[in-house]
Design a protein around this motif. Sequence first.
Motif, short mmCIF file in Angstrom:
data_model
loop_
_atom_site.label_atom_id
_atom_site.label_comp_id
_atom_site.label_asym_id
_atom_site.label_seq_id
_atom_site.Cartn_x
_atom_site.Cartn_y
_atom_site.Cartn_z
N GLU A 14 0.83 -1.21 0.00
CA GLU A 14 0.00 0.00 0.00
C GLU A 14 0.86 1.26 0.00
O GLU A 14 0.54 2.24 -0.66
N TYR A 41 -3.21 -3.54 1.10
CA TYR A 41 -4.18 -3.38 2.19
C TYR A 41 -3.46 -3.46 3.52
O TYR A 41 -3.16 -4.55 4.01
N ARG B 2 -12.87 1.12 -7.91
CA ARG B 2 -12.34 2.46 -7.64
C ARG B 2 -12.48 3.35 -8.87
O ARG B 2 -12.25 2.88 -9.99
N SER B 31 -4.62 6.61 -2.33
CA SER B 31 -4.40 5.21 -1.99
C SER B 31 -5.68 4.54 -1.50
O SER B 31 -6.36 5.05 -0.60
N ARG B 32 -6.01 3.40 -2.07
CA ARG B 32 -7.21 2.62 -1.73
C ARG B 32 -8.52 3.35 -2.02
O ARG B 32 -9.59 2.94 -1.55
N LYS B 33 -8.44 4.44 -2.79
CA LYS B 33 -9.64 5.20 -3.10
C LYS B 33 -9.83 5.40 -4.59
O LYS B 33 -10.94 5.29 -5.10
N TYR B 220 -12.68 4.06 1.69
CA TYR B 220 -11.72 3.01 1.40
C TYR B 220 -12.41 1.95 0.56
O TYR B 220 -13.61 1.71 0.71
N ASP B 221 -11.65 1.29 -0.30
CA ASP B 221 -12.30 0.30 -1.17
C ASP B 221 -12.72 -0.96 -0.41
O ASP B 221 -13.62 -1.66 -0.82
N HIS B 224 -11.11 -1.11 6.64
CA HIS B 224 -9.83 -0.87 7.29
C HIS B 224 -9.55 -2.08 8.19
O HIS B 224 -10.48 -2.63 8.79
#
Lengths: 242, 242
Positions: A14, A41, B2, B31-33, B220-221, B224
């Motif tokens: 990540e 992740y 995403r 990141s992760r979005k 977040y995709d 968490h």
Amino acid sequence: MRPEIVLFGDSITEQSFRSGGWGAALADTYSRKADVKVRGYGGYNTRWALFLMQHLFPLDSKKPPAAATIFFGANDAAILGRTSERQHVPVEEYKENLRKIVLHMKKCSPTILIVLITPPPVDEDGRNKYARSLYGEDAREEPERMNEVTGVYAKKCIELAEEIGLRSINLWSKLQETEGWQKKFLSDGLHLTPEGNAVVHQEVVRVFREAWFSAEEMPYDFPHHSDIDEKNPEKAFQQRCA
Amino acid sequence: MRPEIVLFGDSITEQSFRSGGWGAALADTYSRKADVKVRGYGGYNTRWALFLMQHLFPLDSKKPPAAATIFFGANDAAILGRTSERQHVPVEEYKENLRKIVLHMKKCSPTILIVLITPPPVDEDGRNKYARSLYGEDAREEPERMNEVTGVYAKKCIELAEEIGLRSINLWSKLQETEGWQKKFLSDGLHLTPEGNAVVHQEVVRVFREAWFSAEEMPYDFPHHSDIDEKNPEKAFQQRCA
């Protein structure tokens, strides 16, 4: 048009687009040749990663990835009874989870090039200092990850790669070959410094090259600007975009 | 899952995943979005970029980009009769080419957020030094790009953005607000140093945020890791992956 490289893993993946990160460097190496997609992740172990497979790698994908890195284990190796025990996954299950991840990816993309990466080594002193910086005197004395234990996970990862014929990078061993690896390559005892990121980048590029997935041998996606005749630009594009 | 952000431009976009680059930093911010896709073509002007549109942004795309930066002009502004004249595009044509690029993108993706970025300023002294480092005494004395001329292109870019209601970043002006911009922000009189990259990153993040395309407000995709109940991990995934 460009093939896609997926980086699948935990926080070390990540964070790979931070300054000096190995993911960004890989995207630059494959500039105009392949796209790099981050699927990292933070905090995930292989047990939780399995829940993502059908979403990240749908079996009916029209354009499945051409290559992937699978980079888990740093969290699976967290030690039972210590601060990070909720992330712990027994080592045999870790290996079987990795196998399931690989088999799913291969079902999604039969000719995919998969590279397994072991977790990096753990600098227990660095982890303790990091814990004290967060929790002060309340930080437990016993490290939540131990280098020797992570080494067992690394070994299982390599064992699986050999069993099913995959390329792999033993990052746990590789980083420890260098004197002072603890501070040189790890920022908090677990995550990578820019120097540590550089090693991962070099290793991934090397293994991809050995597997005939080399940026040098891949074509640019469109003409290089010096190949465009300014009096007749359409010519270069007709040839390359046909 | 995403949304996708496309960075379309010349070498300043192509090189944006080098260490300290603005593209990599943007990928890290989202990141992760959101996914960041680089479509940078070193040496290209807007005339040549037009040949790529139907390939890069096919009108029948199933998942067109949600946001894009369009960052051309540094090559269009090369001066006729000098070393880089083959890249020159007259300023009125530059503006019309940009318009065509925008209109094509909007046809491909009607709700796309487009941000136009002007070329950076030119440090003529830096360009001359760079030319001498390549060609020695043979390097021409007259700069192939001039700051004042590039400024005219920057103005046209902003003019177009205002005409058709797009967000824009006047990088030509912005960088020149800082004393010593010539060496602080430009490595060879034209391309960006890490500090120059940082300004582009900040500006793009700011403009995206103002347009309600802010990483902070995007989910977040996947869960968490701290939201995953280790005794019952499927619960977190059922909620988020449904």
